[in-house]
Design a protein around this motif. Structure first.
Motif, PDB file in Angstrom:
ATOM      1  N   GLU A 123      20.763  29.479  18.041  1.00 35.20           N
ATOM      2  CA  GLU A 123      20.298  29.162  16.302  1.00 35.20           C
ATOM      3  C   GLU A 123      18.881  29.601  15.888  1.00 35.20           C
ATOM      4  O   GLU A 123      18.539  29.964  15.356  1.00 35.20           O
ATOM      5  CB  GLU A 123      20.268  28.033  16.172  1.00 35.20           C
ATOM      6  N   MET A 124      18.084  29.596  17.459  1.00 34.93           N
ATOM      7  CA  MET A 124      16.731  30.165  16.913  1.00 34.93           C
ATOM      8  C   MET A 124      16.111  31.823  16.947  1.00 34.93           C
ATOM      9  O   MET A 124      15.812  31.985  16.022  1.00 34.93           O
ATOM     10  CB  MET A 124      15.479  29.729  17.869  1.00 34.93           C
ATOM     11  N   VAL A 125      17.403  32.177  17.264  1.00 33.16           N
ATOM     12  CA  VAL A 125      17.606  33.050  17.406  1.00 33.16           C
ATOM     13  C   VAL A 125      18.110  34.215  16.145  1.00 33.16           C
ATOM     14  O   VAL A 125      17.334  35.387  15.655  1.00 33.16           O
ATOM     15  CB  VAL A 125      18.688  34.219  18.559  1.00 33.16           C
ATOM     16  N   LYS A 126      19.080  33.411  15.911  1.00 32.21           N
ATOM     17  CA  LYS A 126      19.624  33.510  14.282  1.00 32.21           C
ATOM     18  C   LYS A 126      18.869  33.404  12.772  1.00 32.21           C
ATOM     19  O   LYS A 126      18.732  34.015  12.357  1.00 32.21           O
ATOM     20  CB  LYS A 126      20.787  33.208  13.934  1.00 32.21           C
ATOM     21  N   ASN A 127      17.937  32.094  13.320  1.00 34.50           N
ATOM     22  CA  ASN A 127      17.447  31.647  12.390  1.00 34.50           C
ATOM     23  C   ASN A 127      15.808  33.392  12.457  1.00 34.50           C
ATOM     24  O   ASN A 127      15.171  33.693  11.360  1.00 34.50           O
ATOM     25  CB  ASN A 127      15.939  30.767  12.475  1.00 34.50           C
ATOM     26  N   ALA A 147      23.812  42.545  21.951  1.00 31.65           N
ATOM     27  CA  ALA A 147      23.499  41.608  22.273  1.00 31.65           C
ATOM     28  C   ALA A 147      23.122  40.593  21.260  1.00 31.65           C
ATOM     29  O   ALA A 147      23.533  39.398  22.275  1.00 31.65           O
ATOM     30  CB  ALA A 147      22.037  42.433  22.116  1.00 31.65           C
ATOM     31  N   PHE A 148      23.446  40.368  20.405  1.00 35.82           N
ATOM     32  CA  PHE A 148      23.240  39.504  19.343  1.00 35.82           C
ATOM     33  C   PHE A 148      24.897  38.536  19.480  1.00 35.82           C
ATOM     34  O   PHE A 148      25.107  37.573  19.561  1.00 35.82           O
ATOM     35  CB  PHE A 148      23.782  39.497  17.838  1.00 35.82           C
ATOM     36  N   ALA A 149      25.927  39.907  20.380  1.00 33.10           N
ATOM     37  CA  ALA A 149      27.497  38.862  20.187  1.00 33.10           C
ATOM     38  C   ALA A 149      27.096  38.752  21.983  1.00 33.10           C
ATOM     39  O   ALA A 149      28.211  36.898  22.089  1.00 33.10           O
ATOM     40  CB  ALA A 149      28.275  40.128  20.663  1.00 33.10           C
ATOM     41  N   GLN A 150      26.663  38.838  22.853  1.00 36.42           N
ATOM     42  CA  GLN A 150      26.512  38.393  23.997  1.00 36.42           C
ATOM     43  C   GLN A 150      25.322  36.599  23.727  1.00 36.42           C
ATOM     44  O   GLN A 150      26.092  35.449  24.677  1.00 36.42           O
ATOM     45  CB  GLN A 150      25.216  39.011  25.232  1.00 36.42           C
ATOM     46  N   THR A 151      24.511  36.599  23.061  1.00 36.96           N
ATOM     47  CA  THR A 151      24.027  36.054  23.172  1.00 36.96           C
ATOM     48  C   THR A 151      24.556  34.176  22.707  1.00 36.96           C
ATOM     49  O   THR A 151      24.542  33.443  22.358  1.00 36.96           O
ATOM     50  CB  THR A 151      22.152  35.500  22.102  1.00 36.96           C
ATOM     51  N   THR A 152      25.214  34.619  21.274  1.00 38.47           N
ATOM     52  CA  THR A 152      26.410  33.864  20.838  1.00 38.47           C
ATOM     53  C   THR A 152      26.464  33.305  21.848  1.00 38.47           C
ATOM     54  O   THR A 152      27.200  31.902  21.636  1.00 38.47           O
ATOM     55  CB  THR A 152      26.729  34.163  19.444  1.00 38.47           C
ATOM     56  N   ALA A 153      27.540  33.871  22.419  1.00 41.25           N
ATOM     57  CA  ALA A 153      28.990  33.405  23.767  1.00 41.25           C
ATOM     58  C   ALA A 153      27.782  32.830  24.200  1.00 41.25           C
ATOM     59  O   ALA A 153      28.242  31.575  24.851  1.00 41.25           O
ATOM     60  CB  ALA A 153      29.360  35.111  24.510  1.00 41.25           C
ATOM     61  N   ALA A 154      27.290  33.242  25.311  1.00 37.16           N
ATOM     62  CA  ALA A 154      25.980  32.062  25.798  1.00 37.16           C
ATOM     63  C   ALA A 154      25.373  30.927  25.608  1.00 37.16           C
ATOM     64  O   ALA A 154      24.776  30.336  25.620  1.00 37.16           O
ATOM     65  CB  ALA A 154      24.763  32.767  26.188  1.00 37.16           C
TER      66      ALA A 154
END
Length: 200
Positions: free
Chosen positions: A165-169, A113-120
């Motif tokens: 970035e918001m997700v990473k934070n 999920a993290f990888a997909q979010t990063t790609a999008a």
């Protein structure tokens, strides 16, 4: 009686030999698998040195958690496949490891999920469901950090305004001191199931 004893000892010797052979085969297979992973990362990163550094880091992380080298390697390959930078992999996997609390299945799902979010470049509904099913809702963490309502954040997500970035934070906040998952992977490594997994 002597013959029976000798037969028994011979049987023990055969059984011991078989067990030793199985151990050697198993160890050789494990070593070959690690070698294969090293080659795969050399191809994926284009650098033997980078691949060796990643494998070394995976082993170090394995020692501290219930996750194993294969868990880290599989998650890292997923992230690389979605375009993640080599430099960003381990910081992300350490946070994901804490949020997963050392559970291999949740770890893999969160990494995807993290990888997909990063790609999008932004958070979307499908990824939110994947995160939630793996035990973490980034929107909930963002709401906690900002004081905004879930309703507002969901609307922003629908409008494509929840950035990666918001997700990473949100992950950083959740896994930093005072966060819900702070050092959770270390706590998870002390459970009975984790210790049994380590023996495997």
């Amino acid at each position: 009686v002597a013959t029976t004893a000798a037969t028994s000892l011979a049987g023990i010797g055969v059984a011991g030999g078989a067990a030793m052979t199985a151990f050697i085969v198993s160890s050789s297979k494990a070593a070959a698998d690690v070698e294969d992973l090293g080659i795969q990362f050399e191809v994926l990163t284009g650098s033997a040195k980078t691949a060796a550094e990643l494998m070394k880091t995976f082993r170090e992380e394995e020692e501290k958690s219930a996750l194993n080298l294969s868990d880290y390697a599989t998650a890292a390959k997923t992230m690389l496949a979605f375009g993640a930078s080599v430099e960003g992999i381990m910081p992300a996997l350490r946070m994901i490891g804490d949020v997963s609390m050392g559970n291999s299945e949740r770890f893999g799902s969160l990494a995807l999920a993290f990888a997909q979010t990063t790609a999008a470049g932004r958070l979307m509904g499908q990824e939110v469901l994947q995160f939630v099913n793996a035990g973490f809702n980034p929107l909930e963490q963002i709401a906690r950090d900002t004081g905004r309502s879930m309703q507002d954040l969901k609307k922003d997500m629908e409008d494509g305004k929840i950035t990666v970035e918001m997700v990473k934070n949100a992950f950083v906040s959740a896994t930093s001191e005072g966060g819900r998952f702070y050092k959770a992977i270390e706590k998870g490594s002390d459970t009975t199931n984790a210790k049994i997994n380590k023996l495997g």
